[in-house]
Design a protein around this motif. Structure first.
Motif, PDB file in Angstrom:
ATOM      1  N   GLU A 173     -70.200 -54.161   5.707  1.00 49.20           N
ATOM      2  CA  GLU A 173     -70.413 -55.057   4.270  1.00 49.20           C
ATOM      3  C   GLU A 173     -71.003 -56.432   5.120  1.00 49.20           C
ATOM      4  N   GLU A 174     -70.601 -57.544   5.914  1.00 50.63           N
ATOM      5  CA  GLU A 174     -71.365 -58.284   6.079  1.00 50.63           C
ATOM      6  C   GLU A 174     -72.622 -58.689   6.681  1.00 50.63           C
ATOM      7  N   ILE A 175     -71.983 -58.059   7.394  1.00 51.44           N
ATOM      8  CA  ILE A 175     -73.654 -57.220   8.403  1.00 51.44           C
ATOM      9  C   ILE A 175     -75.085 -57.333   6.984  1.00 51.44           C
ATOM     10  N   ASP A 176     -74.735 -56.451   6.055  1.00 51.55           N
ATOM     11  CA  ASP A 176     -75.993 -56.241   5.065  1.00 51.55           C
ATOM     12  C   ASP A 176     -75.551 -57.248   3.762  1.00 51.55           C
ATOM     13  N   ASN A 177     -74.682 -57.476   3.452  1.00 54.37           N
ATOM     14  CA  ASN A 177     -74.423 -58.438   2.195  1.00 54.37           C
ATOM     15  C   ASN A 177     -73.550 -59.545   2.831  1.00 54.37           C
ATOM     16  N   ARG A 178     -74.227 -60.465   2.979  1.00 52.27           N
ATOM     17  CA  ARG A 178     -73.340 -62.271   3.563  1.00 52.27           C
ATOM     18  C   ARG A 178     -73.342 -62.917   2.823  1.00 52.27           C
ATOM     19  N   ARG A 179     -72.282 -63.521   1.260  1.00 53.26           N
ATOM     20  CA  ARG A 179     -72.505 -64.841   0.923  1.00 53.26           C
ATOM     21  C   ARG A 179     -71.823 -66.085   1.132  1.00 53.26           C
ATOM     22  N   ILE A 180     -72.471 -66.860   1.231  1.00 49.33           N
ATOM     23  CA  ILE A 180     -71.722 -68.517   2.026  1.00 49.33           C
ATOM     24  C   ILE A 180     -72.256 -68.767   1.108  1.00 49.33           C
ATOM     25  N   THR A 181     -70.768 -69.696   0.319  1.00 48.84           N
ATOM     26  CA  THR A 181     -70.076 -70.648  -0.674  1.00 48.84           C
ATOM     27  C   THR A 181     -70.253 -72.519   0.156  1.00 48.84           C
ATOM     28  N   ALA A 182     -70.270 -73.134  -0.042  1.00 48.81           N
ATOM     29  CA  ALA A 182     -69.886 -73.481  -0.382  1.00 48.81           C
ATOM     30  C   ALA A 182     -68.170 -74.050   0.542  1.00 48.81           C
ATOM     31  N   THR A 183     -67.387 -73.226  -0.746  1.00 50.30           N
ATOM     32  CA  THR A 183     -66.341 -73.456  -0.461  1.00 50.30           C
ATOM     33  C   THR A 183     -65.687 -72.907   1.231  1.00 50.30           C
ATOM     34  N   GLU A 184     -66.678 -71.151   1.261  1.00 53.86           N
ATOM     35  CA  GLU A 184     -66.314 -70.552   2.754  1.00 53.86           C
ATOM     36  C   GLU A 184     -66.889 -71.874   3.724  1.00 53.86           C
ATOM     37  N   VAL A 185     -68.293 -72.349   3.663  1.00 51.19           N
ATOM     38  CA  VAL A 185     -68.081 -73.277   4.489  1.00 51.19           C
ATOM     39  C   VAL A 185     -67.472 -74.429   4.917  1.00 51.19           C
ATOM     40  N   SER A 186     -66.417 -74.901   4.466  1.00 53.30           N
ATOM     41  CA  SER A 186     -65.730 -75.863   3.820  1.00 53.30           C
ATOM     42  C   SER A 186     -64.423 -75.584   4.429  1.00 53.30           C
ATOM     43  N   ARG A 187     -64.231 -74.262   4.542  1.00 51.76           N
ATOM     44  CA  ARG A 187     -62.774 -73.454   5.332  1.00 51.76           C
ATOM     45  C   ARG A 187     -62.989 -73.551   6.638  1.00 51.76           C
ATOM     46  N   GLY A 188     -64.461 -72.752   6.756  1.00 53.23           N
ATOM     47  CA  GLY A 188     -65.257 -72.760   8.426  1.00 53.23           C
ATOM     48  C   GLY A 188     -64.880 -73.963   9.127  1.00 53.23           C
ATOM     49  N   ILE A 189     -65.659 -75.129   8.169  1.00 56.42           N
ATOM     50  CA  ILE A 189     -65.663 -75.992   9.161  1.00 56.42           C
ATOM     51  C   ILE A 189     -63.913 -76.481   9.846  1.00 56.42           C
ATOM     52  N   SER A 190     -63.304 -77.078   8.217  1.00 54.46           N
ATOM     53  CA  SER A 190     -61.869 -77.269   8.755  1.00 54.46           C
ATOM     54  C   SER A 190     -61.470 -76.175  10.130  1.00 54.46           C
ATOM     55  N   ARG A 191     -61.466 -75.217   9.660  1.00 53.89           N
ATOM     56  CA  ARG A 191     -60.745 -73.688  10.840  1.00 53.89           C
ATOM     57  C   ARG A 191     -61.215 -74.062  11.885  1.00 53.89           C
ATOM     58  N   PHE A 192     -62.677 -74.662  11.981  1.00 54.55           N
ATOM     59  CA  PHE A 192     -63.270 -74.677  13.518  1.00 54.55           C
ATOM     60  C   PHE A 192     -62.789 -76.219  14.292  1.00 54.55           C
ATOM     61  N   PHE A 255     -71.529 -68.837   9.397  1.00 56.80           N
ATOM     62  CA  PHE A 255     -72.326 -68.046   9.138  1.00 56.80           C
ATOM     63  C   PHE A 255     -71.827 -66.209   7.734  1.00 56.80           C
ATOM     64  N   GLY A 256     -71.342 -66.750   7.408  1.00 60.23           N
ATOM     65  CA  GLY A 256     -70.770 -65.842   6.334  1.00 60.23           C
ATOM     66  C   GLY A 256     -69.736 -64.592   6.816  1.00 60.23           C
ATOM     67  N   PHE A 257     -69.422 -64.330   7.930  1.00 63.41           N
ATOM     68  CA  PHE A 257     -68.580 -63.194   8.719  1.00 63.41           C
ATOM     69  C   PHE A 257     -67.143 -63.750   8.301  1.00 63.41           C
ATOM     70  N   HIS A 258     -65.839 -62.867   7.992  1.00 62.26           N
ATOM     71  CA  HIS A 258     -64.696 -62.835   7.826  1.00 62.26           C
ATOM     72  C   HIS A 258     -63.818 -62.338   8.842  1.00 62.26           C
ATOM     73  N   TYR A 259     -63.145 -63.104  10.030  1.00 67.86           N
ATOM     74  CA  TYR A 259     -62.978 -61.997  11.228  1.00 67.86           C
ATOM     75  C   TYR A 259     -60.680 -61.601  10.633  1.00 67.86           C
ATOM     76  N   LEU A 260     -61.042 -61.068  11.456  1.00 66.81           N
ATOM     77  CA  LEU A 260     -59.704 -61.047  11.363  1.00 66.81           C
ATOM     78  C   LEU A 260     -58.742 -62.064  12.481  1.00 66.81           C
ATOM     79  N   GLU A 261     -57.201 -61.961  11.289  1.00 70.49           N
ATOM     80  CA  GLU A 261     -56.751 -63.527  12.077  1.00 70.49           C
ATOM     81  C   GLU A 261     -55.891 -62.753  13.400  1.00 70.49           C
ATOM     82  N   ASN A 262     -55.962 -63.506  14.827  1.00 74.98           N
ATOM     83  CA  ASN A 262     -55.589 -63.011  16.128  1.00 74.98           C
ATOM     84  C   ASN A 262     -54.368 -63.711  16.285  1.00 74.98           C
TER      85      ASN A 262
END
Length: 471
Positions: A173-192, A255-262
């Motif tokens: 679904e995210e390959i075609d429709n990705r929603r990128i919000t400020a919250t998700e970007v913030s979480r992505g930066i923190s996780r990285f 970039f709008g993708f949510h990979y599962l936990e590893n």
């Protein structure tokens, strides 16, 4: 190229984000991801990119054929062709030398051993494409018609070279429709940044001790020194691989993708069964869904199925007998747990169940680390006092006292302390409360501090690979 690299952090990633967000056009963004991903992969070994592109092209075409011929022998033939081609390429690059070496040893022949460089990440993207092909064959996902989108799915540098193994169904679904919000970007930066800190601050430091204690003359080790060395490897491999997974998941979110936990704090497990539900979960679930269950799962020949899965799990990690021994070791333990041990472990205090699990895992990491079987045997003996240079040594005492704070931080970081504290506080606070806002600010400050420390540690480092790049 690797994530824990100043060029990646301060040039490659910012450029990628700038080009990606310069427009909202989905096609342009997909092309940007593909171009940057191929550049990332080709960095250092451009020839191997043709192996990746050839595999992508073949599976793209075969998946369309499977869907077009659904329910017929044509679909089955296309699936078989994909499996044979993907595993064949993996076998040639990863296992041909191992096979020839063993044939020479058994048959006393002198067949030249192939010296073939292993394409980075081939074990991961091969399994990724196999899962896609099987899911298309089963009718669980539709074949991707757009070749650029399919290439993007396979080649995204966030997870291309060391996982997690991302199934097409998880991000279709995210390959075609990705929603990128400020919250998700913030979480992505923190996780990285958390993943980067795991790698640079803990895994790299633990790796120095591993080299000191496990790579030299083993006969010089005391019993305590041998245990310290393998415990450091226990920390290194966890923080190295889980750190990479954190960075991959964080980058995906940018970039709008949510990979599962590893990973799910595997070192708090209280059984081998529990451990493998928490460690490298994308690989465990792959073997469960595409090997174990199709063989019969728990319904028929369960123990045989377990041994097949764990033989393959060991072999997947490397073309060496120690990896096969490592896989079968856990296969045997899982069978024993299913027969008798799980009931016993549920009755005793959890602390003792945890001690049992950690002992099993640490011995397992010794099997995993030593590719030389003779050194492996020698080291296992040292752990129990056979051939050891005493019980303890002065040099180890100095190492422990001078690195005591770092060791405590590393051990605590392997526990879910932060999630526990965060849940305890957030369950008792309102989002608009001053304390809640203060906690969020502390996280921002912590990110800046961790990034600064990692940057300082990375300056001047020229060799900083992820352990799982070799798989």
């Amino acid at each position: 190229m690797i994530f824990a690299n100043l060029f990646f952090i301060y040039l490659f990633l910012p450029l990628n984000l700038i080009f990606y967000f310069v427009t909202k056009n989905k096609t342009f963004r997909n092309i940007v991801l593909v171009v940057f991903s191929l550049f990332f992969y080709a960095w250092g070994e451009p020839v191997m990119i043709w192996v990746l592109l050839g595999s992508v092209l073949l599976d793209y075409a075969l998946a369309l054929l499977v869907e077009r011929c659904h329910g017929t022998w044509g679909a089955k033939a296309a699936l078989i062709a994909s499996v044979v081609a993907n595993l064949g390429v993996l076998g040639i690059f990863k296992y041909s030398g191992f096979l020839v070496e063993n044939l020479n040893a058994v048959l006393h022949t002198a067949i030249p051993v192939p010296q073939i460089a292993l394409p980075i990440g081939i074990s991961f993207y091969t399994f990724q494409m196999l899962s896609y092909m099987v899911d298309v064959y089963r009718g669980e996902v539709a074949a991707q018609k757009n070749p650029i989108k399919f290439l993007m799915y396979v080649s995204m540098y966030h997870q291309l070279v060391a996982g997690p193994i991302v199934r097409y169904s998880d991000i279709a679904e995210e390959i075609d429709n990705r929603r990128i919000t400020a919250t998700e970007v913030s979480r992505g930066i923190s996780r990285f940044i958390v993943g980067l800190a795991k790698k640079v601050i803990i895994a790299n430091a633990a790796g120095v001790f591993v080299g000191q204690y496990l790579n030299g003359d083993l006969s010089n080790l005391s019993v305590a020194g041998a245990w310290f060395g393998i415990l450091m490897y226990t920390l290194q491999i966890y923080f190295d691989f889980s750190g990479y997974s954190d960075m991959a998941i964080g980058l995906g979110r940018l970039f709008g993708f949510h990979y599962l936990e590893n990973f799910n704090y595997p070192y708090i497990a209280t059984s081998v069964t529990d451990f493998w539900r928490r460690w490298h979960m994308s690989l465990s679930s792959f073997f469960r869904d595409y090997v174990y269950i199709p063989l019969g799962g728990n319904r028929r020949h369960q123990f045989f199925n377990i041994f097949v899965v764990w033989f393959l799990t060991g072999l997947w990690h490397g073309a060496s007998w120690n990896f096969i021994l490592w896989g079968l070791y856990f296969g045997v333990l899982l069978v024993i747990e299913k027969l008798v041990m799980l009931k016993l472990l549920q009755k005793i205090p959890k602390f003792f169940s945890w001690l049992y699990l950690m002992f099993i895992v640490v011995i397992g990491w010794a099997l995993f680390y030593f590719t030389d079987i003779s050194r492996l045997g020698q080291f296992i003996g040292l752990l129990f006092g056979v051939g050891a240079n005493g019980l303890f040594d002065t040099a180890l005492g100095i190492t422990l006292s001078s690195n005591f704070v770092w060791i405590i931080i590393a051990m605590v970081s392997a526990l879910p302390v932060v999630p526990w504290v965060r849940k305890f506080l957030y369950d008792r606070l309102y989002e608009d409360s001053p304390v809640y806002t203060a906690i969020s600010s502390v996280q921002v400050v912590a990110n800046v501090v961790m990034l600064g420390i990692c940057t300082m540690l990375l300056v001047g480092q020229s060799f900083n690979p992820f352990l799982y790049y070799r798989f």
